[in-house]
Scaffold this active site. Structure first.
Site, PDB file in Angstrom:
ATOM      1  CD  GLU A 174      -3.262  -0.921   1.877  1.00 46.70           C
ATOM      2  OE1 GLU A 174      -3.299   0.031   2.676  1.00 46.70           O
ATOM      3  OE2 GLU A 174      -4.207  -1.720   1.741  1.00 46.70           O
ATOM      4  CD  GLU A 263      -4.613  -5.212   3.631  1.00 51.45           C
ATOM      5  OE1 GLU A 263      -3.374  -5.255   3.756  1.00 51.45           O
ATOM      6  OE2 GLU A 263      -5.300  -4.241   3.993  1.00 51.45           O
TER       7      GLU A 263
END
Length: 513
Positions: A174, A263
């Protein structure tokens, strides 16, 4: 005969696993996935076993392995519970900054221990360098580049020395506030270390904007020739209650890249809020072969394994028992998916806005109104990349009741109307607008949507690579047709428009380009 057609403004079961592996919940603990599948590799864009068989990894991602919410859940009993509940992989989230400060090499011992336990159970491990804005002060992976290089050097060397086949690597999680070029520069520092110390490994590379803007990687992937001894995959993250507008982008990216969902969750991106089961089902259906444009079995890790006061958390208690009563709503949902007791329905079919007759009555020709695309929404009847949204340019307006309503339709936004709710299909992200061709003062009227008013002449604008739209047309006369379209002087001469008959529910799904 009615046909579904998609127009793309573009650059242009369950896992197919070894029959020896049981899917019975009572016997899942006995599966040895690593023995059956061996060292994983890419066959084209498909993650595959050592023998070249398509496989799909499915399991959990942990919270930080040094945080109290997960430490007590990462025991040998915890690993056994994950496997007994159907997981064949665990993603270990390793934060560059721990709760007590910067990364410590003492964490290496934990990582090695968890890899040992997983290997003993026949499970795979994804070692995740969990860069994240906020907890780590920066979404730029370069901030912790030296720490990352050191950690991967030590862990890869250990894996290689033990001759383990069960470890994959995720080099950055991320990233935010940095470009794809920045991420690739970081990757060029880390990937050589993995290639040298654990050649043949599968490596997941993070993508911009919290692993949401995978389209940047589609447009400029890392050259495979630079790292011939690595299998490079690209990360995409998804949260069912807040990321529906990103679904089509992932489906499209799968046609070009090997995708790994490192994720995802059934709640909002912040782990809180309500639970979105139907949207989760839709997402999972796109990860099956035939549910995405690349026909990939796409592997995934569910957030999160641990105890935390968030809706995304899967456990109420951690201990030696790990019974169904220890599961939260999210935990019950994902255990049902992993064990196969929960049925995942196929993606919804695209529903026609109206059936456009081709040819028109009494004519040898017909007109396809580009604004009459099917009405089932993002990822089903269209995909709008809307990359400007990644630059905080999503448009928000107020509806007549005075409450906010998001509008990402550029045609509506730039119509000049003070009340965008008057614009045709204003709340959908496909960029349609009324054409100014020969309409004079009438161009601002949205018409009735069925060709009865002058304002029903529409165009598509602000097209981006990878976008697609599905139309349902009624072909009155079988035969061969020539397709032509009008463009204007601002059209990118290097772009292209492709069309296909869609035999499946998404473009490119068993279709003919």
């Amino acid at each position: 005969m009615k046909k579904s057609l998609f127009l793309a403004a573009a650059l242009c079961s369950s896992v197919a696993a070894n029959a020896a592996l049981s899917t019975s919940p009572s016997e899942l603990i006995n599966n040895d996935y690593v023995k059956e599948w061996g060292r994983l590799k890419l066959v084209g864009n498909q993650l595959s076993s050592e023998s070249g068989q398509a496989i799909q990894l499915k399991g959990w991602s942990t919270f930080s392995i040094n945080y109290n919410e997960v430490v007590n859940c990462l025991t040998q009993d915890g690993f056994k519970a994950m496997k007994a509940w159907g997981a064949n992989i665990v993603r270990l989230a390793i934060y560059p900054k721990n709760s007590n400060g910067s990364y410590s090499q003492g964490t290496d011992a934990k990582i090695k221990q968890y890899i040992d336990w997983a290997n003993g159970l026949g499970m795979y491990v994804l070692v995740d360098w969990h860069v994240l804005e906020g907890d780590q002060d920066s979404g730029n992976p370069a901030t912790f580049q030296n720490e990352a290089k050191g950690m991967f050097q030590r862990i890869c060397s250990y894996v290689s020395s033990q001759k383990y086949k069960n470890v994959l690597y995720e080099i950055c999680n991320e990233c935010s506030g940095v470009s794809w070029d920045n991420i690739k520069s970081y990757a060029d520092q880390v990937l050589p270390i993995i290639q040298t110390n654990d050649p043949g490994a599968i490596v997941v590379v993070g993508t911009p904007q919290w692993d949401q803007n995978i389209g940047e990687a589609v447009n400029s992937p890392i050259a495979k020739t630079k790292y011939p001894n690595l299998g490079l995959m690209y990360a995409f993250h998804y949260y069912a209650c807040s990321h529906a507008h990103l679904l089509g982008g992932m489906q499209s990216a799968a046609a070009s890249l090997p995708v790994f969902i490192s994720e995802w969750g059934s709640v909002r991106f912040d782990g809180a809020g309500g639970f979105c089961g139907d949207a989760s089902d839709q997402f999972l259906s796109t990860l099956e072969k035939g549910g995405n444009n690349g026909n990939q079995w796409i592997s995934w890790c569910y957030w999160a394994w641990g105890q935390k006061n968030e809706t995304s958390n899967c456990l109420k208690n951690c201990g030696a028992s790990y019974t169904p009563s220890d599961l939260t709503q999210a935990g019950e949902y994902i255990v049902g998916v992993l064990t196969g007791s929960k049925e995942i329905l196929p993606p919804p079919a695209s529903e026609a806005w109206c059936e456009q007759p081709i040819p028109a009555s009494g004519e040898k020709w017909g007109v396809l109104n580009v604004a009459w695309f099917d009405k089932s929404g993002e990822g089903v009847s269209y995909h709008d990349a809307n990359s400007s949204a990644y630059k905080d340019d999503e448009h928000t307006i107020e509806n007549p009741e005075g409450t906010e309503s998001k509008c990402c339709n550029a045609g509506a936004v730039y119509s000049g109307k003070s009340d965008l709710t008057e614009c045709f299909r204003y709340d959908e992200c496909v960029d349609v607008s009324n054409s100014t061709a020969g309409l004079g003062a009438n161009w601002g009227s949205p018409g009735d949507g069925y060709g009865n008013e002058a304002g029903d002449l529409h165009n598509l604008c602000s097209n981006e690579p990878g976008e697609w739209v599905i139309y349902t047309i009624d072909v009155k006369t079988p035969g061969y047709y020539t397709v032509a379209c009008l463009t204007n002087s601002t059209t990118n001469k290097n772009g292209s428009i492709g069309m296909a008959i869609a035999k499946g529910t998404q473009p490119g799904q068993n279709g003919n380009i």
